[in-house]
Scaffold this active site. Sequence first.
Site, PDB file in Angstrom:
ATOM      1  N   GLY A 146       3.515  -1.057   3.995  1.00 11.91           N
ATOM      2  CA  GLY A 146       2.513  -2.303   3.917  1.00 11.91           C
ATOM      3  C   GLY A 146       3.163  -3.687   4.002  1.00 11.91           C
ATOM      4  N   SER A 147       4.230  -3.914   3.887  1.00 13.32           N
ATOM      5  CA  SER A 147       4.612  -5.562   3.767  1.00 13.32           C
ATOM      6  C   SER A 147       4.211  -6.855   4.850  1.00 13.32           C
ATOM      7  CB  SER A 147       6.802  -5.420   3.715  1.00 13.32           C
ATOM      8  OG  SER A 147       6.884  -5.034   5.084  1.00 13.32           O
ATOM      9  N   SER A 148       4.640  -6.497   5.989  1.00 12.08           N
ATOM     10  CA  SER A 148       3.965  -6.687   7.284  1.00 12.08           C
ATOM     11  C   SER A 148       2.217  -7.015   7.041  1.00 12.08           C
ATOM     12  CB  SER A 148       4.588  -6.088   8.357  1.00 12.08           C
ATOM     13  OG  SER A 148       3.367  -4.927   8.928  1.00 12.08           O
TER      14      SER A 148
ATOM     15  N   LYS B  42       0.913  -1.303  -0.371  1.00 13.53           N
ATOM     16  CA  LYS B  42       0.321  -0.121  -0.354  1.00 13.53           C
ATOM     17  C   LYS B  42       0.407   1.192   0.163  1.00 13.53           C
ATOM     18  CE  LYS B  42       0.425   2.344   4.384  1.00 13.53           C
ATOM     19  NZ  LYS B  42       1.484   2.230   4.510  1.00 13.53           N
TER      20      LYS B  42
ATOM     21  N   ALA C 139       9.417   0.168   4.778  1.00  9.68           N
ATOM     22  CA  ALA C 139      10.021   1.411   4.046  1.00  9.68           C
ATOM     23  C   ALA C 139       8.257   2.071   3.679  1.00  9.68           C
ATOM     24  CB  ALA C 139      10.266   0.948   2.555  1.00  9.68           C
ATOM     25  N   GLY C 140       7.396   1.638   5.323  1.00  4.39           N
ATOM     26  CA  GLY C 140       6.033   2.211   5.004  1.00  4.39           C
ATOM     27  C   GLY C 140       5.413   2.507   4.267  1.00  4.39           C
TER      28      GLY C 140
ATOM     29  N   ASN D  77      11.424 -13.580   1.539  1.00  2.14           N
ATOM     30  CA  ASN D  77      12.010 -13.131   1.109  1.00  2.14           C
ATOM     31  C   ASN D  77      13.576 -13.534   1.582  1.00  2.14           C
ATOM     32  OD1 ASN D  77      11.029 -12.723  -0.293  1.00  2.14           O
ATOM     33  ND2 ASN D  77      11.575 -10.720  -1.040  1.00  2.14           N
TER      34      ASN D  77
ATOM     35  N   ASP E 249      -3.856  -0.568   6.491  1.00  2.49           N
ATOM     36  CA  ASP E 249      -2.764  -1.168   5.906  1.00  2.49           C
ATOM     37  C   ASP E 249      -3.027  -2.475   5.462  1.00  2.49           C
ATOM     38  OD1 ASP E 249      -0.779   0.364   6.244  1.00  2.49           O
ATOM     39  OD2 ASP E 249       0.422  -0.592   6.536  1.00  2.49           O
TER      40      ASP E 249
END
Length: 395
Positions: free
Chosen positions: A142-144, A13, A139-140, A55, A202
């Site tokens: 929304g990866s989590s 996001k 990096a902000g 990853n 998110d």
Amino acid sequence: MQTRELLVSAPGKVILHGEHSVVHGKVALAVSLNLRTYLRLQSTASGEVRINLPNIDTFLAWEITALQPLLAGCEEQGDLKELDADLLKRLRVFTGILDDSTDTRSMAVLAFLYMYLTVFAEALSSITVSVWSELPTGAGLGSSAAYNVCLSAALLSARGTISSPLTPQQESARWCKEETELINRWAFMGEKIIHGNPSGVDNAVGTWGGFLRYQAGNITPLSWVPILRILLTNTKVPRSTKVLVSGVKDKINKFPSVMKPVLESVSAVSCTCEQTLTEMATHGPSAEHYNILEELIDINQHHLNVMGVGHSSLDTLCRVTLARGLHSKLTGAGGGGCGITLLRPETDASVIQSTFEELKSCGFDCWETSIGAPGVQQHSSAALGQDILKILNSY
């Protein structure tokens, strides 16, 4: 558990407009980013639960017989509004993760084990979960949340709590509204474990996709919005969201008569953008629509600089892109981090390439992608590119 294999994905996001003002009850627009996290869940007969974090090549594994005692005394999850604090405490002891640990990888392990145990409950099954993501972490973007949405969808489907919507004739499929809402609620539990007190934006973007309007805790998906091409740039400048949010709050308290109108103006930018996107979806995009979107981007970037969350790296991004007639703004907390650049349909490939190369020469990472992508989906193997399948199969 009947499902032998499930393939799911969820988007990242970006905040299109409304950074920082949303904390003060104003309108923000969040949108799905077509950089995705992919997850494969396989049922096995190993007697173990295994996962590789996004990853990371190494698998973590636990014997089911060692996990079963952790469920003793667990309460029914009910409406999923609160975490089971006792189970979370037992999981911390079991994994050796300290109470004060905020390490993202450790929290991701806790989120997985918590969801696995509470979704499967007394019917714990052997599974192997492989995860790979196109999203950079921290990096902000929304990866989590994308990770938690994928976990939620895959675990609930594997358990049979929700359907597996994919038919033999389809390459990708979405869940129905009621099942999607359940996926979102479980993903929010994972976000609580990782972040403590998340807004829910998110995971909502990762679940529903498209554009979402957020105000005073209320999240509303916008229907029939266009997909927009962008350049996403990661300046790789580290920043503290907590410090930046605190700095904006201090400035508002110090200059209330100056800053409150700024917040109102930011909120108006979000509302005007929402109106423009709706018109684009209803009547088709026009050059004037893109002119408005570009002007709103410039206005909002100036707002964010006034709030004190700009950075010289973001100024560089805006300067490099504007020299080519492109318009950029920060996304997220600011102070570095990421920025987005709107690409018009007629933007020439050579312009994009030269912009890309100059931003890379500044030490930035860049992606040409889009916003407004679909939310969580189940896929067949044929739907995923060979590169993605090769990576998932390599774990």
